[in-house]
Design a protein around this motif. Sequence first.
Motif, PDB file in Angstrom:
ATOM      1  N   GLN A 149      39.636 -70.583 106.226  1.00  0.00           N
ATOM      2  CA  GLN A 149      38.737 -70.185 107.303  1.00  0.00           C
ATOM      3  C   GLN A 149      37.291 -70.110 106.809  1.00  0.00           C
ATOM      4  O   GLN A 149      36.367 -70.468 107.541  1.00  0.00           O
ATOM      5  CB  GLN A 149      39.170 -68.829 107.871  1.00  0.00           C
ATOM      6  N   LEU A 150      37.092 -69.685 105.578  1.00  0.00           N
ATOM      7  CA  LEU A 150      35.737 -69.678 105.018  1.00  0.00           C
ATOM      8  C   LEU A 150      35.187 -71.103 104.919  1.00  0.00           C
ATOM      9  O   LEU A 150      34.013 -71.348 105.195  1.00  0.00           O
ATOM     10  CB  LEU A 150      35.743 -69.020 103.640  1.00  0.00           C
ATOM     11  N   ILE A 151      36.034 -72.032 104.542  1.00  0.00           N
ATOM     12  CA  ILE A 151      35.613 -73.430 104.472  1.00  0.00           C
ATOM     13  C   ILE A 151      35.285 -73.954 105.863  1.00  0.00           C
ATOM     14  O   ILE A 151      34.331 -74.704 106.057  1.00  0.00           O
ATOM     15  CB  ILE A 151      36.695 -74.291 103.791  1.00  0.00           C
ATOM     16  N   VAL A 152      36.061 -73.536 106.850  1.00  0.00           N
ATOM     17  CA  VAL A 152      35.826 -73.981 108.228  1.00  0.00           C
ATOM     18  C   VAL A 152      34.480 -73.470 108.737  1.00  0.00           C
ATOM     19  O   VAL A 152      33.779 -74.164 109.476  1.00  0.00           O
ATOM     20  CB  VAL A 152      36.986 -73.520 109.154  1.00  0.00           C
ATOM     21  N   TYR A 153      34.100 -72.257 108.348  1.00  0.00           N
ATOM     22  CA  TYR A 153      32.790 -71.743 108.755  1.00  0.00           C
ATOM     23  C   TYR A 153      31.654 -72.584 108.184  1.00  0.00           C
ATOM     24  O   TYR A 153      30.640 -72.792 108.836  1.00  0.00           O
ATOM     25  CB  TYR A 153      32.609 -70.290 108.316  1.00  0.00           C
ATOM     26  N   VAL A 154      31.837 -73.076 106.967  1.00  0.00           N
ATOM     27  CA  VAL A 154      30.811 -73.896 106.341  1.00  0.00           C
ATOM     28  C   VAL A 154      30.839 -75.317 106.895  1.00  0.00           C
ATOM     29  O   VAL A 154      29.799 -75.907 107.179  1.00  0.00           O
ATOM     30  CB  VAL A 154      30.993 -73.904 104.802  1.00  0.00           C
ATOM     31  N   LEU A 155      32.026 -75.882 107.067  1.00  0.00           N
ATOM     32  CA  LEU A 155      32.195 -77.233 107.596  1.00  0.00           C
ATOM     33  C   LEU A 155      32.972 -77.156 108.918  1.00  0.00           C
ATOM     34  O   LEU A 155      34.203 -77.158 108.916  1.00  0.00           O
ATOM     35  CB  LEU A 155      32.974 -78.107 106.609  1.00  0.00           C
ATOM     36  N   PRO A 156      32.288 -77.092 110.047  1.00  0.00           N
ATOM     37  CA  PRO A 156      32.980 -76.888 111.325  1.00  0.00           C
ATOM     38  C   PRO A 156      34.001 -77.970 111.676  1.00  0.00           C
ATOM     39  O   PRO A 156      34.971 -77.714 112.348  1.00  0.00           O
ATOM     40  CB  PRO A 156      31.858 -76.881 112.352  1.00  0.00           C
ATOM     41  N   ARG A 157      33.805 -79.183 111.220  1.00  0.00           N
ATOM     42  CA  ARG A 157      34.738 -80.262 111.558  1.00  0.00           C
ATOM     43  C   ARG A 157      36.045 -80.155 110.780  1.00  0.00           C
ATOM     44  O   ARG A 157      36.978 -80.891 111.050  1.00  0.00           O
ATOM     45  CB  ARG A 157      34.107 -81.614 111.298  1.00  0.00           C
ATOM     46  N   ALA A 158      36.130 -79.259 109.835  1.00  0.00           N
ATOM     47  CA  ALA A 158      37.348 -79.100 109.032  1.00  0.00           C
ATOM     48  C   ALA A 158      38.414 -78.280 109.751  1.00  0.00           C
ATOM     49  O   ALA A 158      39.514 -78.126 109.245  1.00  0.00           O
ATOM     50  CB  ALA A 158      37.007 -78.442 107.695  1.00  0.00           C
ATOM     51  N   GLU A 159      38.100 -77.767 110.937  1.00  0.00           N
ATOM     52  CA  GLU A 159      39.049 -76.894 111.632  1.00  0.00           C
ATOM     53  C   GLU A 159      40.352 -77.606 111.969  1.00  0.00           C
ATOM     54  O   GLU A 159      41.437 -77.079 111.730  1.00  0.00           O
ATOM     55  CB  GLU A 159      38.429 -76.343 112.905  1.00  0.00           C
ATOM     56  N   ASN A 160      40.279 -78.807 112.520  1.00  0.00           N
ATOM     57  CA  ASN A 160      41.504 -79.534 112.844  1.00  0.00           C
ATOM     58  C   ASN A 160      42.311 -79.828 111.585  1.00  0.00           C
ATOM     59  O   ASN A 160      43.535 -79.779 111.597  1.00  0.00           O
ATOM     60  CB  ASN A 160      41.184 -80.838 113.572  1.00  0.00           C
ATOM     61  N   GLY A 161      41.641 -80.119 110.507  1.00  0.00           N
ATOM     62  CA  GLY A 161      42.341 -80.363 109.247  1.00  0.00           C
ATOM     63  C   GLY A 161      43.031 -79.120 108.734  1.00  0.00           C
ATOM     64  O   GLY A 161      44.158 -79.186 108.237  1.00  0.00           O
TER      65      GLY A 161
END
Length: 177
Positions: free
Chosen positions: A54-66
């Motif tokens: 989730q921390l990575i998703v906050y930094v890279l928003p397109r990583a959410e689906n991944g």
Amino acid sequence: MHDYDEPAWRPLPVRPAALRWLLLLPLTMVFLPLWWVVWVFLAVCFYGVATVAQLIVYVLPRAENGAVRVLDATLGRVPFIPRWCVTPVALVREGDTAYYRARVDRRISRKTRLVGTSHGFDRELELGVHYFRGAGAGYVLRVASEQGWNLHPVLRSHPRRRLRLRHDGRPRPDFTN
């Protein structure tokens, strides 16, 4: 659209009574509690990893689906109630199509009412095969699509294991009055 006449979308075949009572029931009573302990342990571990993701998703928003796909590929592969498990309902109602159809109808209508009152939250529904075994995945999808549900766009469904549905969020008119 799906071809509901394919064998994968039809109801699962009825298991023989001897298999249910003599083999699957004792296996369920012995191994299901152990299965649940392992499942809870894996869930705690994967949700710990999910906080880092989730921390990575906050930094890279397109990583959410991944991130959703990674969690689905790990914890989603281990069902809470496995297919070999025989619940008391399955012992008594094996082969009773009308019971399973009524059960699916109640669950989908209840969840649809909740979607209408939750203002966009809780728009996902997951049904394991033990829930719709006698009705078939094709029946579930047919009834659910009439009420605004479709197969989940990100999480995979398999008609012999589990269906993952997502509601479009639009209320359906009620013509029952």
